[in-house]
Scaffold this active site. Structure first.
Site, short mmCIF file in Angstrom:
data_model
loop_
_atom_site.label_atom_id
_atom_site.label_comp_id
_atom_site.label_asym_id
_atom_site.label_seq_id
_atom_site.Cartn_x
_atom_site.Cartn_y
_atom_site.Cartn_z
N THR A 18 0.83 -1.20 0.00
CA THR A 18 0.00 0.00 0.00
C THR A 18 0.87 1.25 0.00
OG1 THR A 18 -1.72 -1.19 1.18
CG2 THR A 18 -1.88 1.20 1.20
N LYS A 39 -7.90 -1.33 -5.21
CA LYS A 39 -7.66 -2.44 -4.28
C LYS A 39 -8.84 -3.37 -4.49
CE LYS A 39 -5.92 -4.56 -0.57
NZ LYS A 39 -4.54 -5.03 -0.36
N ASP A 56 -6.44 0.30 3.25
CA ASP A 56 -5.74 0.32 1.95
C ASP A 56 -6.54 1.15 0.94
OD1 ASP A 56 -4.36 -1.59 3.34
OD2 ASP A 56 -4.00 -2.85 1.61
N GLY A 120 -2.01 -9.64 -0.03
CA GLY A 120 -1.00 -10.66 0.27
C GLY A 120 -0.03 -10.80 -0.89
N1 LIG Z 1 9.66 1.23 5.28
C1 LIG Z 1 8.80 1.18 6.26
N2 LIG Z 1 9.11 1.68 7.49
C2 LIG Z 1 8.24 1.63 8.52
N3 LIG Z 1 7.01 1.11 8.42
C3 LIG Z 1 6.62 0.61 7.23
C4 LIG Z 1 7.49 0.61 6.10
N4 LIG Z 1 6.83 0.02 5.08
C5 LIG Z 1 5.62 -0.31 5.53
N5 LIG Z 1 5.48 0.03 6.82
C6 LIG Z 1 4.30 -0.16 7.68
O1 LIG Z 1 4.03 -1.56 7.70
C7 LIG Z 1 2.64 -1.79 7.66
C8 LIG Z 1 2.31 -2.66 6.45
O2 LIG Z 1 2.51 -1.90 5.29
P1 LIG Z 1 1.43 -1.92 4.12
O3 LIG Z 1 0.09 -1.71 4.69
O4 LIG Z 1 1.87 -0.98 3.05
O5 LIG Z 1 1.60 -3.46 3.68
P2 LIG Z 1 0.80 -4.27 2.57
O6 LIG Z 1 1.80 -5.10 1.87
O7 LIG Z 1 0.03 -3.31 1.78
O8 LIG Z 1 -0.17 -5.22 3.41
P3 LIG Z 1 -1.55 -5.94 2.95
O9 LIG Z 1 -1.19 -7.29 2.45
O10 LIG Z 1 -2.34 -5.98 4.21
O11 LIG Z 1 -2.20 -5.09 1.90
C9 LIG Z 1 1.96 -0.43 7.64
O12 LIG Z 1 1.64 -0.05 8.96
C10 LIG Z 1 3.04 0.47 7.08
O13 LIG Z 1 2.89 1.82 7.47
C1 LIG Z 2 -5.53 -9.72 5.74
C2 LIG Z 2 -4.31 -9.27 5.00
N1 LIG Z 2 -3.98 -7.92 5.39
C3 LIG Z 2 -4.50 -9.36 3.49
N2 LIG Z 2 -5.58 -8.49 3.10
C4 LIG Z 2 -4.75 -10.77 3.01
C5 LIG Z 2 -3.55 -11.63 3.18
C6 LIG Z 2 -3.79 -13.04 2.70
C7 LIG Z 2 -2.61 -13.96 2.93
C8 LIG Z 2 -2.94 -15.37 2.62
C9 LIG Z 2 -1.74 -16.27 2.71
O1 LIG Z 2 -0.80 -16.13 1.94
O2 LIG Z 2 -1.72 -17.14 3.58
MG LIG Z 3 -2.01 -3.14 1.55
#
Ligand SMILES: Nc1ncnc2c1ncn2[C@@H]1O[C@H](COP(=O)(O)OP(=O)(O)OP(=O)(O)O)[C@@H](O)[C@H]1O
Ligand SMILES: C[C@H](N)[C@H](N)CCCCCC(=O)O
Ligand SMILES: [Mg+2]
Length: 226
Positions: A18, A39, A56, A120
């Protein structure tokens, strides 16, 4: 020439997809392009004053400059923070890629660049027969891989890249995002990934104590996408 969009995947959930998707939106918006985030499947909401929010979706909307309908930005939303196919089954629903693709087409009609964030990693199931890789193929977008830099990420990154290539999709590049500030041998891990991933490195983001998009942009080299 900018692509008409990107599919942002990651080595896992919680690795910074995100964060990087929002940074991509802001980057293209600053270049004068119309940008929309998507998303398609959001699992896991927050409640504020009795109203459900999917963080997100909110973050992508805040970074976009096209005010697209909520139903286009987010096709499926589930309360529980679980794998999408499980959340959908619990809700008595089946995630349909056609429905997502139609929403994405509608966004393409409104925006020059559409940034689609997966949920994920690349092989997360969406229904009994299809997963995130099928969705990326259906949307036919180049993929950006966010690698959450922590112990174990080398294996996850190489497997993800292999799966993306197997899906026949172009890999536009990868971002090294330091989610573990205490990761040992960071530079050696980075060098290993650079050597073995063999695709453009779009940025190395340190662990950030506070989220500041102008600071974040200094670590990103999205001009490599142009
Ligand atoms: N470089 C960073 N330094 C500190 N915190 C971070 C960094 N990158 C991400 N985060 C924090 O880690 C958490 C997860 O990041 P993010 O929500 O972008 O992950 P995601 O891959 O989008 O997860 P999801 O699978 O749930 O969509 C958030 O709280 C974000 O602010
Ligand atoms: C809930 C989470 N933040 C994501 N939206 C979904 C992640 C699914 C992961 C599934 C897996 O790989 O086991
Ligand atoms: Mg995300």
């Amino acid at each position: 020439m900018t692509a008409r969009g990107y599919f942002v995947t990651g080595t896992d959930t919680g690795v910074g997809k995100t964060l990087i998707s929002a940074a991509l939106l802001r980057y293209f918006a600053q270049r004068g392009l119309r940008v929309a985030g998507m998303k398609p499947v959001a699992a896991g909401c927050e409640w504020r004053d009795g109203v459900a929010y999917w963080d997100d979706v909110e973050q992508l909307r805040a970074a976009a400059n096209v005010d697209a309908a909520q139903a286009l930005v987010n096709t499926y939303r589930f309360e529980a923070a679980v794998a999408p196919h499980i959340a959908a089954a619990q809700a008595g629903m089946t995630i349909q890629l056609d429905v997502i693709a139609r929403a994405c087409d509608a966004l393409h009609a409104q925006a020059d660049v559409v940034i689609v964030e997966g949920a994920g990693g690349f092989r997360v199931p969406l229904n009994d027969h299809q997963d995130m890789s099928d969705l990326a193929r259906k949307l036919s977008l180049p993929v950006i891989l966010v690698v959450g830099m922590r112990l174990g990420c080398i294996n996850h990154a190489l497997l993800s890249a292999e799966a993306i290539r197997q899906a026949g999709l172009p890999l536009a590049g990868w971002v090294a995002n330091r989610i573990d500030p205490a990761m040992a041998q960071f530079d050696a891990n980075l060098a290993t990934l650079q050597q073995r991933l063999n695709m453009p490195l779009l940025g190395v983001v340190p662990w950030l104590a506070s989220m500041d998009f102008s600071a974040l942009s200094t670590y990103l080299a999205f001009e490599k996408l142009l």
